[in-house]
Every structure is written in structure tokens, then in C-alpha cells.
Design a protein around this motif. Structure first.
Motif, PDB file in Angstrom:
ATOM      1  N   VAL A   1     -87.728  10.027 -17.214  1.00  0.00           N
ATOM      2  CA  VAL A   1     -88.626  10.139 -16.426  1.00  0.00           C
ATOM      3  C   VAL A   1     -88.612   9.507 -14.817  1.00  0.00           C
ATOM      4  O   VAL A   1     -88.679  11.073 -14.121  1.00  0.00           O
ATOM      5  CB  VAL A   1     -90.144   9.090 -16.898  1.00  0.00           C
ATOM      6  CG1 VAL A   1     -90.506   9.563 -18.325  1.00  0.00           C
ATOM      7  CG2 VAL A   1     -90.318   8.264 -17.286  1.00  0.00           C
ATOM      8  N   ASN A   2     -87.898   8.867 -14.742  1.00  0.00           N
ATOM      9  CA  ASN A   2     -87.832   8.415 -13.194  1.00  0.00           C
ATOM     10  C   ASN A   2     -86.685   9.530 -12.261  1.00  0.00           C
ATOM     11  O   ASN A   2     -87.240  10.079 -11.667  1.00  0.00           O
ATOM     12  CB  ASN A   2     -87.509   7.111 -12.666  1.00  0.00           C
ATOM     13  CG  ASN A   2     -88.589   5.483 -13.325  1.00  0.00           C
ATOM     14  OD1 ASN A   2     -89.142   5.824 -11.855  1.00  0.00           O
ATOM     15  ND2 ASN A   2     -88.578   5.579 -14.272  1.00  0.00           N
ATOM     16  N   VAL A   3     -85.357   9.571 -13.178  1.00  0.00           N
ATOM     17  CA  VAL A   3     -84.862  10.985 -12.241  1.00  0.00           C
ATOM     18  C   VAL A   3     -85.595  12.243 -13.133  1.00  0.00           C
ATOM     19  O   VAL A   3     -85.274  12.932 -12.026  1.00  0.00           O
ATOM     20  CB  VAL A   3     -83.314  10.442 -14.053  1.00  0.00           C
ATOM     21  CG1 VAL A   3     -82.635  11.766 -13.111  1.00  0.00           C
ATOM     22  CG2 VAL A   3     -82.904   9.258 -13.724  1.00  0.00           C
ATOM     23  N   ALA A   4     -86.101  12.108 -13.381  1.00  0.00           N
ATOM     24  CA  ALA A   4     -87.149  13.482 -14.133  1.00  0.00           C
ATOM     25  C   ALA A   4     -87.636  13.954 -12.226  1.00  0.00           C
ATOM     26  O   ALA A   4     -87.764  15.085 -11.504  1.00  0.00           O
ATOM     27  CB  ALA A   4     -87.125  13.801 -14.970  1.00  0.00           C
ATOM     28  N   LEU A   5     -88.127  12.738 -12.030  1.00  0.00           N
ATOM     29  CA  LEU A   5     -89.175  12.731 -10.846  1.00  0.00           C
ATOM     30  C   LEU A   5     -88.320  13.227 -10.049  1.00  0.00           C
ATOM     31  O   LEU A   5     -88.609  13.865  -8.987  1.00  0.00           O
ATOM     32  CB  LEU A   5     -90.222  11.756 -10.945  1.00  0.00           C
ATOM     33  CG  LEU A   5     -91.378  12.355 -10.226  1.00  0.00           C
ATOM     34  CD1 LEU A   5     -92.567  11.315 -10.579  1.00  0.00           C
ATOM     35  CD2 LEU A   5     -91.004  11.085  -8.649  1.00  0.00           C
ATOM     36  N   ILE A   6     -87.310  12.334  -9.927  1.00  0.00           N
ATOM     37  CA  ILE A   6     -86.518  12.086  -8.721  1.00  0.00           C
ATOM     38  C   ILE A   6     -85.600  13.687  -8.249  1.00  0.00           C
ATOM     39  O   ILE A   6     -85.713  13.745  -7.392  1.00  0.00           O
ATOM     40  CB  ILE A   6     -85.370  10.464  -8.451  1.00  0.00           C
ATOM     41  CG1 ILE A   6     -86.151   9.654  -8.286  1.00  0.00           C
ATOM     42  CG2 ILE A   6     -84.274  11.116  -7.713  1.00  0.00           C
ATOM     43  CD1 ILE A   6     -85.218   8.584  -8.551  1.00  0.00           C
ATOM     44  N   VAL A   7     -85.516  13.736  -9.577  1.00  0.00           N
ATOM     45  CA  VAL A   7     -84.687  15.444  -9.128  1.00  0.00           C
ATOM     46  C   VAL A   7     -85.443  16.507  -9.070  1.00  0.00           C
ATOM     47  O   VAL A   7     -84.627  16.831  -7.972  1.00  0.00           O
ATOM     48  CB  VAL A   7     -83.752  15.594 -10.300  1.00  0.00           C
ATOM     49  CG1 VAL A   7     -82.797  17.123 -10.173  1.00  0.00           C
ATOM     50  CG2 VAL A   7     -82.599  14.332 -10.314  1.00  0.00           C
ATOM     51  N   THR A   8     -86.405  16.381  -9.166  1.00  0.00           N
ATOM     52  CA  THR A   8     -87.828  17.190  -8.793  1.00  0.00           C
ATOM     53  C   THR A   8     -87.459  16.973  -7.358  1.00  0.00           C
ATOM     54  O   THR A   8     -87.811  18.362  -6.966  1.00  0.00           O
ATOM     55  CB  THR A   8     -88.868  17.057  -9.792  1.00  0.00           C
ATOM     56  OG1 THR A   8     -88.171  17.073 -11.104  1.00  0.00           O
ATOM     57  CG2 THR A   8     -89.970  18.276  -9.399  1.00  0.00           C
ATOM     58  N   ILE A   9     -88.016  15.885  -6.746  1.00  0.00           N
ATOM     59  CA  ILE A   9     -88.411  15.516  -5.716  1.00  0.00           C
ATOM     60  C   ILE A   9     -87.126  16.333  -4.756  1.00  0.00           C
ATOM     61  O   ILE A   9     -87.402  16.724  -3.451  1.00  0.00           O
ATOM     62  CB  ILE A   9     -88.868  14.571  -5.079  1.00  0.00           C
ATOM     63  CG1 ILE A   9     -90.124  14.572  -6.156  1.00  0.00           C
ATOM     64  CG2 ILE A   9     -88.538  14.251  -3.931  1.00  0.00           C
ATOM     65  CD1 ILE A   9     -90.894  12.932  -5.583  1.00  0.00           C
ATOM     66  N   ILE A  10     -86.031  16.203  -4.710  1.00  0.00           N
ATOM     67  CA  ILE A  10     -84.715  16.216  -3.823  1.00  0.00           C
ATOM     68  C   ILE A  10     -84.360  17.434  -4.330  1.00  0.00           C
ATOM     69  O   ILE A  10     -84.102  18.035  -2.731  1.00  0.00           O
ATOM     70  CB  ILE A  10     -83.216  15.191  -5.219  1.00  0.00           C
ATOM     71  CG1 ILE A  10     -83.701  13.921  -4.604  1.00  0.00           C
ATOM     72  CG2 ILE A  10     -82.097  15.550  -4.027  1.00  0.00           C
ATOM     73  CD1 ILE A  10     -82.760  13.177  -5.426  1.00  0.00           C
ATOM     74  N   LEU A  11     -84.361  18.130  -4.871  1.00  0.00           N
ATOM     75  CA  LEU A  11     -84.241  19.379  -5.174  1.00  0.00           C
ATOM     76  C   LEU A  11     -84.892  21.049  -4.465  1.00  0.00           C
ATOM     77  O   LEU A  11     -84.838  21.801  -3.845  1.00  0.00           O
ATOM     78  CB  LEU A  11     -83.661  20.121  -6.868  1.00  0.00           C
ATOM     79  CG  LEU A  11     -82.583  19.177  -7.669  1.00  0.00           C
ATOM     80  CD1 LEU A  11     -82.532  20.199  -8.476  1.00  0.00           C
ATOM     81  CD2 LEU A  11     -81.529  19.733  -7.251  1.00  0.00           C
ATOM     82  N   ASP A  12     -86.278  20.346  -5.134  1.00  0.00           N
ATOM     83  CA  ASP A  12     -87.337  20.831  -3.867  1.00  0.00           C
ATOM     84  C   ASP A  12     -88.221  20.874  -2.317  1.00  0.00           C
ATOM     85  O   ASP A  12     -88.192  19.827  -2.060  1.00  0.00           O
ATOM     86  CB  ASP A  12     -88.506  21.012  -4.665  1.00  0.00           C
ATOM     87  CG  ASP A  12     -89.833  22.137  -4.580  1.00  0.00           C
ATOM     88  OD1 ASP A  12     -89.757  22.776  -3.370  1.00  0.00           O
ATOM     89  OD2 ASP A  12     -90.466  22.263  -5.602  1.00  0.00           O
ATOM     90  N   LYS A  13     -87.247  21.521  -1.599  1.00  0.00           N
ATOM     91  CA  LYS A  13     -87.074  21.339  -0.274  1.00  0.00           C
ATOM     92  C   LYS A  13     -88.469  21.314   0.119  1.00  0.00           C
ATOM     93  O   LYS A  13     -89.341  20.553   1.443  1.00  0.00           O
ATOM     94  CB  LYS A  13     -86.509  22.607   0.820  1.00  0.00           C
ATOM     95  CG  LYS A  13     -85.545  22.567   0.564  1.00  0.00           C
ATOM     96  CD  LYS A  13     -84.072  23.542   0.995  1.00  0.00           C
ATOM     97  CE  LYS A  13     -83.489  23.271   1.442  1.00  0.00           C
ATOM     98  NZ  LYS A  13     -82.336  24.739   2.062  1.00  0.00           N
TER      99      LYS A  13
END
Length: 309
Positions: free
Chosen positions: A39-51
Motif C-alpha cells: 500500500v505504501n509503495v503503490a501510493l509513493i509510485v503513484t505520486i512520483i509518476l503523476d506530474k
């Protein structure tokens, strides 16, 4: 006295009563850790990839989740190893490192929550000045403050602990905690400096609490007479307040367990000891993921695309 003070390793005795359920506990612990990471990696990756989410609120949320991964990594791998091992031993240096991780993880969570509260105050109470106040350099400074300052404070506490002469290698807990190590000191006079610095730390984080309360007093005043601000409060402040309440509740039970939990059954003590490393790291990304529309839509959109393929 010199012989007993040369502790080279510690025995974690808090897990001994549960070894009859070793396989079940190992499975539950592994599932919990995997879910925390997921759950933490999913949220981190989502924020990093979406400008579109490269804004202060989401960057602080990303930092919050990273700190959750940092804290749980200091606990779960050793816990999983102990569940498979007949002897629960940790080296002296390893114990101090684990205590440092636990200490700095908790302090960083409080610092990040304080910065997030300030961010919501500026966004709601001073919206026209938001971009000029929460600039990228200032945001970077706040992120560094919320991570490095707690680490330095925690490191100072651990350095003070490392100078103590200890009279016992037994830690009645399933992981290393600075206060437990300090209580093993042979001479009560030696821990005076530790206690003074502990009080200084408490004062510092009490001011963090005052900052959060001050921010929300102004936020609530601003939201009372504005439908638009009330909607913004419900969308962005409720997740933050939920995370804050979860954090405070788990800290309260952990401190109560440390100070007064000696009369509780060992199983209850263990449950209280690990709640801080299970509930917030799992609930925080879930609360923000479900409440913040843009994050929920990105994650659900990514899952939908994978199933369509």
C-alpha cells in the motif's frame, strides 16, 4: 561490575510465550509486512509518476509513506527471523540501530504531521499566498527538517545510551527500545543526562503538537463561514486528522505499555508493542488513497488498465 557491564548482545525475551504458534505468527507477520509495503509503495509510485501530484500536499504524503516503510523495515525482517529461530538474540550494535530506527521513525511521523498541518493552514487560510509560501526550496527545507532533525535528535539519544554500563542483557520486549536499554543501566546516576535530553525531546515535540493545534484552530475558523473551504477541509484535512488521531492513539498505548504495562499479560504487551508498526503504516496510505480523489482515480485507473490487458 565491569564484567556484567560488557554486554555484547541482547536477548529479546518478549516473544518466548508465543513460540507454540510460530508458523501462524510468521504467516500473519509476513502478510502484514507485504501489505504495508504494497500500500505504501503503490501510493509513493503513484505520486512520483503523476506530474499533476507534484504539489506540496502530495510530496509530504509521499514522505509520510516513505517514513512508514523506513520504520517497518527496522522491525519486520528481524521479527520474521526471530519467529523462525529458537533463540532471539540481537547484537549490541544491532539493538542500538534498531532503537534508533524506531525512535527516529516515530519522531519523523510527528514532524511530518506538523508540516502537513501547516501546509493545510496556508492552503485554506492564505490561499492567495500559497504558491509564494510553499515554494519548492521551502518545501525541500521542510521535508529535510521533518526527516533529518528527528534523526539527529534520536541519534543523540542513542549516543547517550551507548555510553551506559549495563547490568543485564535481557530486553523484555520483541524489539529494541531506547528507554528499555536505559533502564538496564547499572548506576542510576548515569542516566541523568539521558533523562534531561529525553525531557528536551518531549518539549520539542510538544511544540510540534502546539503547531498542529494552532493550525487547525485557524483552519476551522476559516471554514465555518465558507462552503468552499468546508469542502476543501473535508477533502484534505479529514485524512490528515485521521492519521494524526491514529498516530496519537498508538503512541499513547505504546507509552502506557512501556511505563505501566509490566502487569499486563505478555501477549497483550506484544500486541500493544507492535500496533505502532502495523496500524499507522497500513491505515495512512489507505485513508489518503480512498479520501483523495486524484490518488484513488489514478490507482483504480492503473488496476483497470492491467486487467484489460
Amino acid at each position: 561490575m565491569d564484567n556484567v557491564s560488557r554486554v555484547t548482545s541482547f536477548v529479546l525475551s518478549g516473544l518466548n510465550v508465543t513460540m507454540n504458534y510460530r508458523v501462524a505468527l510468521f504467516s500473519l507477520t509476513l502478510i502484514s509486512y507485504c501489505f504495508v509495503v504494497l500500500v505504501n509503495v503503490a501510493l509513493i509510485v503513484t505520486i512520483i509518476l503523476d506530474k499533476n501530484m507534484h504539489e506540496p500536499m502530495y510530496i509530504l504524503l509521499c514522505t509520510f509513506c516513505m517514513n512508514g516503510l523506513y520504520g517497518t523495515t527496522g522491525f519486520y525482517p528481524k521479527m520474521l527471523w526471530d519467529l523462525l529461530s529458537p533463540v532471539h538474540v540481537i547484537s549490541y550494535s544491532g539493538c542500538l540501530v534498531q532503537a534508533l530506527v524506531m525512535y527516529s521513525f516515530v519522531c519523523s511521523d510527528m514532524s511530518i504531521l506538523a508540516v502537513m498541518a501547516y501546509d493545510r493552514y496556508v492552503a485554506i487560510c492564505r490561499p492567495l499566498e500559497y504558491n509564494s509560501i510553499m515554494t519548492k526550496p521551502r518545501l525541500l527545507l521542510l521535508v529535510c527538517f521533518s526527516l533529518l532533525t528527528p534523526f539527529c535528535i534520536s541519534a543523540m539519544n542513542i549516543i547517550l545510551t551507548s555510553r551506559l554500563k549495563l547490568c543485564s542483557p535481557y530486553i523484555d520486549r520483541i524489539y529494541c527500545v531506547n528507554w528499555i536499554i536505559v533502564k538496564l543501566a547499572c548506576f542510576p546516576a548515569d542516566i541523568i543526562v539521558n533523562n534531561i535530553f529525553a525531557y528536551i525531546t518531549i518539549i520539542i515535540y510538544t511544540f510540534h503538537g502546539f503547531l498542529i493545534v494552532w493550525s487547525y484552530v485557524y483552519v476551522i475558523k476559516t471554514c465555518v463561514n465558507s462552503l468552499e473551504n468546508r469542502a476543501k477541509f473535508m477533502q484534505t484535512c479529514v485524512p490528515h486528522l485521521t492519521s494524526l488521531l491514529i498516530f496519537l492513539a498508538t503512541i499513547f498505548f505504546d507509552v502506557f505499555n512501556l511505563r505501566f504495562g509490566s502487569n499486563l499479560p505478555p501477549t497483550i504487551q506484544n500486541v500493544i508493542a507492535i500496533e505502532l508498526l502495523i496500524i499507522p503504516p497500513i491505515m495512512n496510505p489507505l485513508v489518503y488513497g480512498f479520501k483523495l480523489t486524484i490518488i484513488r482515480n489514478r490507482i483504480l485507473g492503473g488496476i483497470t488498465c492491467k486487467f484489460q490487458r
